[in-house]
Motif scaffolding. Sequence first.
Motif, short mmCIF file in Angstrom:
data_model
loop_
_atom_site.label_atom_id
_atom_site.label_comp_id
_atom_site.label_asym_id
_atom_site.label_seq_id
_atom_site.Cartn_x
_atom_site.Cartn_y
_atom_site.Cartn_z
N HIS A 26 17.10 1.79 3.85
CA HIS A 26 16.93 1.91 2.40
C HIS A 26 15.44 1.83 2.03
N PRO A 27 14.67 2.85 2.40
CA PRO A 27 13.22 2.79 2.19
C PRO A 27 12.79 2.65 0.73
N THR A 28 13.47 3.35 -0.19
CA THR A 28 13.08 3.29 -1.60
C THR A 28 13.38 1.93 -2.21
N ILE A 29 14.55 1.37 -1.89
CA ILE A 29 14.90 0.05 -2.41
C ILE A 29 13.95 -1.00 -1.85
N ALA A 30 13.63 -0.87 -0.56
CA ALA A 30 12.71 -1.81 0.07
C ALA A 30 11.34 -1.74 -0.61
N GLN A 31 10.87 -0.54 -0.88
CA GLN A 31 9.60 -0.37 -1.59
C GLN A 31 9.65 -1.03 -2.96
N LEU A 33 11.49 -3.54 -3.92
CA LEU A 33 11.50 -5.00 -3.79
C LEU A 33 10.09 -5.54 -3.54
N VAL A 34 9.34 -4.86 -2.68
CA VAL A 34 7.96 -5.28 -2.42
C VAL A 34 7.13 -5.09 -3.68
N PHE A 35 7.34 -3.95 -4.34
CA PHE A 35 6.65 -3.67 -5.60
C PHE A 35 6.95 -4.77 -6.63
N PHE A 36 8.20 -5.20 -6.68
CA PHE A 36 8.63 -6.24 -7.62
C PHE A 36 7.90 -7.56 -7.35
N VAL A 37 7.83 -7.94 -6.08
CA VAL A 37 7.18 -9.20 -5.70
C VAL A 37 5.69 -9.16 -6.04
N LEU A 38 5.02 -8.07 -5.65
CA LEU A 38 3.59 -7.94 -5.93
C LEU A 38 3.32 -7.90 -7.43
N SER A 39 4.16 -7.18 -8.17
CA SER A 39 3.98 -7.07 -9.62
C SER A 39 4.09 -8.43 -10.30
N ASN A 40 5.03 -9.24 -9.83
CA ASN A 40 5.17 -10.58 -10.39
C ASN A 40 3.97 -11.46 -10.07
N GLY A 41 3.41 -11.27 -8.86
CA GLY A 41 2.20 -12.00 -8.51
C GLY A 41 1.04 -11.60 -9.41
N GLN A 113 -4.96 -4.73 -12.89
CA GLN A 113 -4.54 -3.40 -12.45
C GLN A 113 -5.39 -2.86 -11.31
N ILE A 114 -6.65 -3.26 -11.26
CA ILE A 114 -7.49 -2.86 -10.11
C ILE A 114 -6.95 -3.49 -8.83
N ILE A 115 -6.62 -4.78 -8.91
CA ILE A 115 -6.04 -5.47 -7.75
C ILE A 115 -4.68 -4.85 -7.42
N ASN A 116 -3.90 -4.56 -8.44
CA ASN A 116 -2.58 -3.96 -8.25
C ASN A 116 -2.66 -2.61 -7.55
N PHE A 117 -3.66 -1.82 -7.92
CA PHE A 117 -3.84 -0.49 -7.32
C PHE A 117 -3.96 -0.60 -5.80
N PHE A 118 -4.89 -1.44 -5.33
CA PHE A 118 -5.13 -1.55 -3.89
C PHE A 118 -3.96 -2.23 -3.17
N ALA A 119 -3.36 -3.24 -3.81
CA ALA A 119 -2.25 -3.94 -3.17
C ALA A 119 -1.03 -3.04 -3.02
N GLN A 120 -0.68 -2.33 -4.08
CA GLN A 120 0.48 -1.45 -4.01
C GLN A 120 0.24 -0.28 -3.06
N ARG A 121 -0.96 0.25 -3.07
CA ARG A 121 -1.28 1.38 -2.20
C ARG A 121 -1.19 0.99 -0.73
N SER A 122 -1.74 -0.18 -0.38
CA SER A 122 -1.81 -0.59 1.02
C SER A 122 -0.55 -1.27 1.53
N ILE A 123 0.05 -2.11 0.68
CA ILE A 123 1.17 -2.93 1.14
C ILE A 123 2.52 -2.28 0.85
N THR A 124 2.74 -1.89 -0.40
CA THR A 124 4.05 -1.36 -0.79
C THR A 124 4.30 0.04 -0.25
#
Length: 210
Positions: A26-31, A33-41, A113-124
């Motif tokens: 489930h690649p999209t759902i997994a993405q 979930l990671v997106f959700f965790v990072l976004s909350n952070g 949003q700058i931090i979010n950009f790099f985190a989502q791009r690299s991790i999620t």
Amino acid sequence: MGIEKVTEKKPASGPLRFWANYKEKHPTIAQFLVFFVLSNGITVLQLVLMPVFKSIFAQTSLVDTSFRILQVGQNFDGSPYYVFDYAAGALSAGGGGGLAYFLAVQITIAIAQIINFFAQRSITFKSNSNIWKAAFWYFIAYILITIGAAVAQGFYKAPIYDLFMNTWGMGSFGETAADVITMIINSAIAFWVFFPIFKIIFKQEPEKQD
């Protein structure tokens, strides 16, 4: 000659193995979930930064500088409706926070949003596409979402602050609580809009063979 030992890498077990299998199925759902965790952070970071910038700008004359731009029609009472409506005067005195409040909000969101950009791009999304192209489209999306969130804020900002500070008589604590709620609402709007945008701009391109 010595005998070299070959150490085999053991497969992941337990939660790591479960997560690896889940991502594969489930690649999209997994993405998401990671997106959700990072976004909350990132939201927590905004809740920490917002009071800091607000207190800094509150000490300046910017509080008494009105910032009202992009008039779109009128309010129900016939007064002009502004997309960005920050009337002069402190919130505790019945004002809109002025340019000070606007800057506190926008600087907080920009850093997040700058931090979010790099985190989502690299991790999620683990994207390897052109970072400058992705950054350009991210910036365009950020501007549009900022305007959209500002339009929405025109409907809920004043009632929320009035409820906590005046109706419930919570004073400065009510102002802080209203700050938190408005920031959470802003973050929620960005959360639901950004995920499909990230799916488009953060692509995984096949590695080039030499």
